[in-house]
Design a protein around this motif. Structure first.
Motif, PDB file in Angstrom:
ATOM      1  N   GLU A 160      -1.896  -4.654  14.270  1.00 48.86           N
ATOM      2  CA  GLU A 160      -1.886  -4.592  12.816  1.00 48.86           C
ATOM      3  C   GLU A 160      -0.480  -4.863  12.277  1.00 48.86           C
ATOM      4  O   GLU A 160      -0.309  -5.570  11.269  1.00 48.86           O
ATOM      5  N   ARG A 168       0.219  -8.470  12.434  1.00 50.03           N
ATOM      6  CA  ARG A 168      -0.532  -9.202  11.412  1.00 50.03           C
ATOM      7  C   ARG A 168       0.183  -9.153  10.062  1.00 50.03           C
ATOM      8  O   ARG A 168       0.297 -10.162   9.361  1.00 50.03           O
ATOM      9  N   VAL A 169       0.692  -7.972   9.694  1.00 52.48           N
ATOM     10  CA  VAL A 169       1.426  -7.840   8.444  1.00 52.48           C
ATOM     11  C   VAL A 169       2.702  -8.681   8.490  1.00 52.48           C
ATOM     12  O   VAL A 169       3.057  -9.348   7.510  1.00 52.48           O
ATOM     13  N   TYR A 192     -10.427  -0.696   5.806  1.00 58.25           N
ATOM     14  CA  TYR A 192      -9.281  -0.539   6.707  1.00 58.25           C
ATOM     15  C   TYR A 192      -9.395   0.744   7.532  1.00 58.25           C
ATOM     16  O   TYR A 192      -8.393   1.340   7.907  1.00 58.25           O
ATOM     17  N   ARG A 242      -1.225  -2.549   6.175  1.00 60.56           N
ATOM     18  CA  ARG A 242      -2.002  -3.772   5.900  1.00 60.56           C
ATOM     19  C   ARG A 242      -2.664  -3.690   4.531  1.00 60.56           C
ATOM     20  O   ARG A 242      -2.656  -4.648   3.758  1.00 60.56           O
ATOM     21  N   GLU A 282      -1.980  -6.459   1.833  1.00 54.57           N
ATOM     22  CA  GLU A 282      -3.080  -7.395   1.595  1.00 54.57           C
ATOM     23  C   GLU A 282      -3.868  -7.096   0.324  1.00 54.57           C
ATOM     24  O   GLU A 282      -4.317  -8.019  -0.360  1.00 54.57           O
TER      25      GLU A 282
END
Length: 318
Positions: A71, A74-75, A212, A225, A229
């Protein structure tokens, strides 16, 4: 250009190291192999010597495993920033740094620092201070922020790692604090020094009522995230960020926790063995199966040990 405008386009992510690591069993630096008698500073010096002596094996980004780390990656990719890791054994490391294989954690588990700290009457932050003094100041949080001036630093950490770097956080200047955001749990926020509480975001278990949802061990990274997002939080001031997160939490509802049955290790292993191929041996999916389908109570650390035991058994047969 204002600081807010700079931060909107320039950010780094800071996450914690994980117990799950890709590494060979050969040449692993472990606390169990280091003499732990004497004061904490002496133990830290012995540990640092062992770490420096070990040969770097892989880039940090290729060592750490698990959803929390994924995670955070990904961020980092979303923000086109860089990823940095708070390591109980190595201090602050960059994802691109080559690091040695090691086994040390401030959390529960094998090669945990907790028994040593309890024995010596010390706090996790005392270990961090001793470790970074031995490894060099460049491995501290203030040094990381100095290397990335005019950059927003997003910290996503569980409580145990907030406690680890608490002294570093307490030493930050007002300018440094203005460009950090801290994402942790309700419990994690209790370890924060007063000077940084206003940059900690009020995420809580209502996040589990969103898309999430996950486990406690990856809460901070999932919340980060969501912050980026869904809320575009990297463009917000500290005050705006806190208000926006609080409002988002009010619009969510914590799901009811199902009543789960306790089972023995043997019973859980039997369920995992029966469904291993159904889930391709994926630990995350098997844990969800246990909890959501079979409604079995199984703490993540316990599950991890049973999963590893079964994987070794099947590899031997295989």
């Amino acid at each position: 250009m204002t600081m807010g405008a700079v931060m909107a386009h320039k950010a780094i992510v800071v996450t914690n190291c994980t117990n799950r690591k890709r590494q060979s069993g050969v040449g692993v630096v472990a606390l169990a192999a280091v003499e732990t008698s004497g004061p904490l500073a002496t133990v830290a010096a012995r540990w640092a010597k062992a770490v420096r002596k070990a040969r770097p094996s892989s880039e940090a980004r290729d060592v750490y495993m698990g959803r929390a780390f994924t995670e955070a990656q990904r961020v980092t990719a979303t923000l086109k920033g860089t990823l940095h890791i708070i390591s109980a054994g190595l201090g602050v490391v960059d994802a691109a740094d080559r690091i040695p294989s090691y086994d040390l954690t401030v959390s529960e588990g094998t090669n945990s620092l907790k028994p040593l700290l309890i024995q010596l009457g010390k706090e996790p932050s005392d270990w961090w201070a001793a470790l970074t003094a031995e490894l060099g100041g460049q491995h501290s949080v203030p040094a990381l922020l100095d290397r990335h001036p005019d950059t927003l630093a997003l910290f996503a950490l569980p409580g145990s790692y907030v406690a680890l770097i608490a002294q570093d956080l307490a030493s930050l200047t007002k300018t440094q604090i203005s460009r950090i955001r801290i994402v942790t749990s309700d419990h994690g926020r209790t370890f924060l020094p007063d000077n940084v509480r206003h940059v900690a975001l009020p995420y809580d278990e209502r996040l589990e009522g969103s898309a999430y949802a996950g486990t406690r061990t990856d809460f901070a990274q999932r919340a980060l995230r969501h912050f980026i997002e869904v809320l575009g939080g990297h463009r917000l001031s500290p005050e705006e960020a806190r208000a926006t997160v609080a409002n988002a939490m009010r619009n969510l509802k914590k799901p009811a926790v199902p009543v789960r049955e306790k089972k023995t290790d043997a019973e859980i292993l039997a369920l995992l063995r029966k469904n291993w191929h159904r889930f391709d041996g994926a630990s995350t999916r098997l844990l969800r199966y246990l909890r959501d389908e079979e409604l079995v109570a199984c703490e993540q650390g316990r599950f991890r040990g049973l999963w590893c035991e079964l994987q070794q058994e099947l590899d031997t047969k295989g």
